[in-house]
Design a protein around this motif. Structure first.
Motif, PDB file in Angstrom:
ATOM      1  N   PRO A  42     -38.245 -11.223  10.975  1.00 35.32           N
ATOM      2  CA  PRO A  42     -38.685 -10.255  11.981  1.00 35.32           C
ATOM      3  C   PRO A  42     -39.874  -9.421  11.515  1.00 35.32           C
ATOM      4  O   PRO A  42     -40.081  -9.243  10.321  1.00 35.32           O
ATOM      5  CB  PRO A  42     -37.447  -9.366  12.177  1.00 35.32           C
ATOM      6  N   ASP A  43     -40.611  -8.922  12.451  1.00 33.75           N
ATOM      7  CA  ASP A  43     -41.747  -8.012  12.236  1.00 33.75           C
ATOM      8  C   ASP A  43     -42.909  -8.682  11.484  1.00 33.75           C
ATOM      9  O   ASP A  43     -43.838  -7.986  11.046  1.00 33.75           O
ATOM     10  CB  ASP A  43     -41.317  -6.731  11.490  1.00 33.75           C
ATOM     11  N   GLU A  45     -43.201  -9.681   8.560  1.00 29.23           N
ATOM     12  CA  GLU A  45     -43.438  -9.234   7.184  1.00 29.23           C
ATOM     13  C   GLU A  45     -42.299  -9.674   6.270  1.00 29.23           C
ATOM     14  O   GLU A  45     -41.174  -9.877   6.716  1.00 29.23           O
ATOM     15  CB  GLU A  45     -43.592  -7.709   7.126  1.00 29.23           C
ATOM     16  N   ARG A  74     -44.129   3.539   6.939  1.00 31.59           N
ATOM     17  CA  ARG A  74     -43.531   2.669   7.953  1.00 31.59           C
ATOM     18  C   ARG A  74     -43.151   3.482   9.201  1.00 31.59           C
ATOM     19  O   ARG A  74     -42.687   4.609   9.083  1.00 31.59           O
ATOM     20  CB  ARG A  74     -42.282   2.045   7.314  1.00 31.59           C
ATOM     21  N   GLY A  76     -40.895   2.363  11.472  1.00 33.96           N
ATOM     22  CA  GLY A  76     -39.547   1.985  11.896  1.00 33.96           C
ATOM     23  C   GLY A  76     -38.671   1.979  10.657  1.00 33.96           C
ATOM     24  O   GLY A  76     -39.109   2.383   9.588  1.00 33.96           O
ATOM     25  N   GLU A  82     -34.590  -6.364  10.645  1.00 30.06           N
ATOM     26  CA  GLU A  82     -35.597  -6.015  11.642  1.00 30.06           C
ATOM     27  C   GLU A  82     -35.721  -4.496  11.727  1.00 30.06           C
ATOM     28  O   GLU A  82     -34.716  -3.789  11.702  1.00 30.06           O
ATOM     29  CB  GLU A  82     -35.266  -6.608  13.021  1.00 30.06           C
ATOM     30  N   ASP A  83     -36.973  -4.013  11.801  1.00 27.05           N
ATOM     31  CA  ASP A  83     -37.187  -2.575  11.941  1.00 27.05           C
ATOM     32  C   ASP A  83     -36.634  -2.085  13.264  1.00 27.05           C
ATOM     33  O   ASP A  83     -36.877  -2.701  14.306  1.00 27.05           O
ATOM     34  CB  ASP A  83     -38.702  -2.284  11.941  1.00 27.05           C
ATOM     35  N   GLY A 187     -34.499  -9.571  15.602  1.00 24.60           N
ATOM     36  CA  GLY A 187     -35.557  -8.725  16.154  1.00 24.60           C
ATOM     37  C   GLY A 187     -35.794  -8.929  17.645  1.00 24.60           C
ATOM     38  O   GLY A 187     -36.568  -8.206  18.244  1.00 24.60           O
ATOM     39  N   LYS A 323     -39.239  -3.343   2.640  1.00 30.28           N
ATOM     40  CA  LYS A 323     -37.841  -3.563   3.031  1.00 30.28           C
ATOM     41  C   LYS A 323     -37.099  -4.179   1.836  1.00 30.28           C
ATOM     42  O   LYS A 323     -37.611  -5.116   1.216  1.00 30.28           O
ATOM     43  CB  LYS A 323     -37.762  -4.553   4.188  1.00 30.28           C
TER      44      LYS A 323
END
Ligand code: HEM
Length: 416
Positions: A42-43, A45, A74, A76, A82-83, A187, A323
């Motif tokens: 997700p995201d 990254e 960041r 989120g 996932e953020d 996400g 993360k």
């Protein structure tokens, strides 16, 4: 194993349960593992994965370095890979807050699940458990996940929250829909996830209103009428969103995890008739069996943190804002911390698993979960000589909850 081939965000990797072979390789070869983004990450990254017991424990015990809310620049955060949006979920959901606010709320709600409180509710829970088991056993077999493993946690969660028992199956539908990745990837939201979240939100808002108007002896009444001390920054009432999110958190945390542990534990016991027989002849083994079911199932597979500053571990440089995923399910099978970890051993001692996490966010419901698992197991041992599979087991599609949707079984040697 090629590090570039490892993708812990690929949900199919978890289709048959914990991917032990991957975690073992990571613990041995890359204990602080940087996963580059893949199609399923997700995201867009990458993220760090901690897989050894000592590293997971270290990170969980350093909330100053590894925040449950966010870090760096960041926008989120939270405890899923996932953020989640800041000030909506991250920083608002109780388990995604940092101290001192998190601790102030924790102090308020802890008495609702204290050992004293659990002693008070144990007889009532046992009655509920007996009814559930009597009905299931009378049929000679059942979908153990739906009819037994899910039922007691749902009823216990309904009591804890102070909601009518008849509403509990809506909770299950909401929890299933919001935690399932059946029709989506990490996400992403699906129509059923959004629908369930909206229904849960509306129900929670109405319920909180009633708890404000008419407080009762339950955890939600405490939250609805909370007065936080100044160090909670700010003091005073919890915000409406915090209260609402607390309700949603308990629906998910209280029902899904315990049911999955009961189901995974039963599967392990069905595979180990000697352990079942030992338990039938000596109930003193019960508490040890419950702990081993918890370790074995590791039903909450991970929680994420965000690094708040640059930190080095095993020669790898974690940067503020990165993360960092704490894989409880890998720590619980670390050969450095457990003897013969791939063996299901109800006599395992010590058994200091990380199934409930550790540190300031240690599971609020740990003792309630232990009580529910013990009641179900004890009640089954009283009623049947053995339990055998009656069809294929269906698992959830998730790398967050090692879960089940169906577990058909037949009861043998029913005590009349
Ligand atoms: C076998 C069942 C359960 C498992 C495996 C489990 C697992 C966990 C884990 C790993 C954490 C730590 C999260 C983190 O560090 O980020 C946690 C926290 C939490 N759990 Fe459980 N849980 C279970 C049952 C329950 C029950 C029955 C409740 C209901 C009261 C509950 C409520 C919570 C809450 C509110 C938190 C957040 C605590 C905090 O942030 O201070 N859990 N749980």
């Amino acid at each position: 194993m090629e590090p570039s081939s490892i993708d812990l965000t690929d949900l199919s990797l978890f289709a048959d349960g914990h991917p032990h072979h991957v975690f073992r390789w990571l613990r041995d070869e890359a204990p602080v593992f940087w996963q580059e983004p893949t199609r399923s990450t997700p995201d867009g990254e990458g993220c760090w994965s901690l897989t050894r017991f000592e590293d997971v424990e270290w990170a969980a015990k350093h909330p100053d370095l590894f925040s449950s809310c966010t870090g760096g620049d960041r926008d989120g955060g939270g405890t899923l890979i996932e953020d989640l949006p800041l000030d909506f979920a991250a920083g608002v959901l109780f388990n995604m807050q940092d101290d001192p606010r998190h601790n102030a709320i924790r102090r308020l709600v802890t008495p609702s699940v204290s050992p004293k409180r659990l002693r008070e509710i144990e007889a009532g829970l046992k009655e509920r458990c007996d009814e559930i088991l009597d009905a299931a056993v009378a049929e000679g077999g059942c979908d153990f996940l739906v009819d037994v493993a899910a039922e007691l946690p749902l009823q216990a969660t309904a009591s804890l929250l102070g909601v009518p028992q008849e509403d509990r199956h809506m909770f299950m539908a909401w929890a299933d829909a919001t935690l399932d990745y059946e029709d989506r990837e990490l996400g992403e939201q699906s129509a059923s996830t959004q629908e369930a979240s909206a229904a849960m939100f509306a129900y929670g808002a109405d319920l909180l209103e009633r708890k404000r108007a008419c407080p009762a002896d339950d955890i939600l009444s405490i939250v609805a009428n909370a007065e936080l001390p100044p160090e909670a920054d700010p003091g005073g009432p919890m915000t409406a969103l915090e209260q609402q999110m607390f309700f949603s958190l308990l629906i998910a945390a209280g029902s899904e995890t315990t049911r999955n542990t009961i189901a995974a534990g039963l599967l392990a016991l069905m595979d180990d008739p000697a352990a079942w027989a030992a338990l039938r002849s000596d109930r003193a083994l019960l508490p040890g069996a419950v702990e081993e079911m918890l370790r074995w199932s590791s039903s909450t597979t991970y929680n994420r943190r965000t690094a708040t500053e640059d930190v080095e571990r095993h020669g790898r440089a974690i940067r503020a804002g990165d993360k960092v995923v704490l894989w409880w399910c890998s720590a619980n099978f670390d050969e450095r911390a457990f003897t013969d970890p791939m063996r299901f051993d109800i006599g395992r001692s010590p058994n200091s698993h990380l199934t409930f996490g550790i540190g300031s966010h240690f599971c609020l419901g740990a003792n309630l979960a232990r009580l529910e698992i013990r009641l179900v197991l004890d009640g089954l041992l009283d009623r049947v000589a053995s339990i055998v599979p009656a069809g294929p087991t269906e698992r959830t599609r998730s790398n967050k909850h090692a879960g089940f949707r169906h577990l058909p079984v037949t009861f043998e040697g029913i005590a009349r």
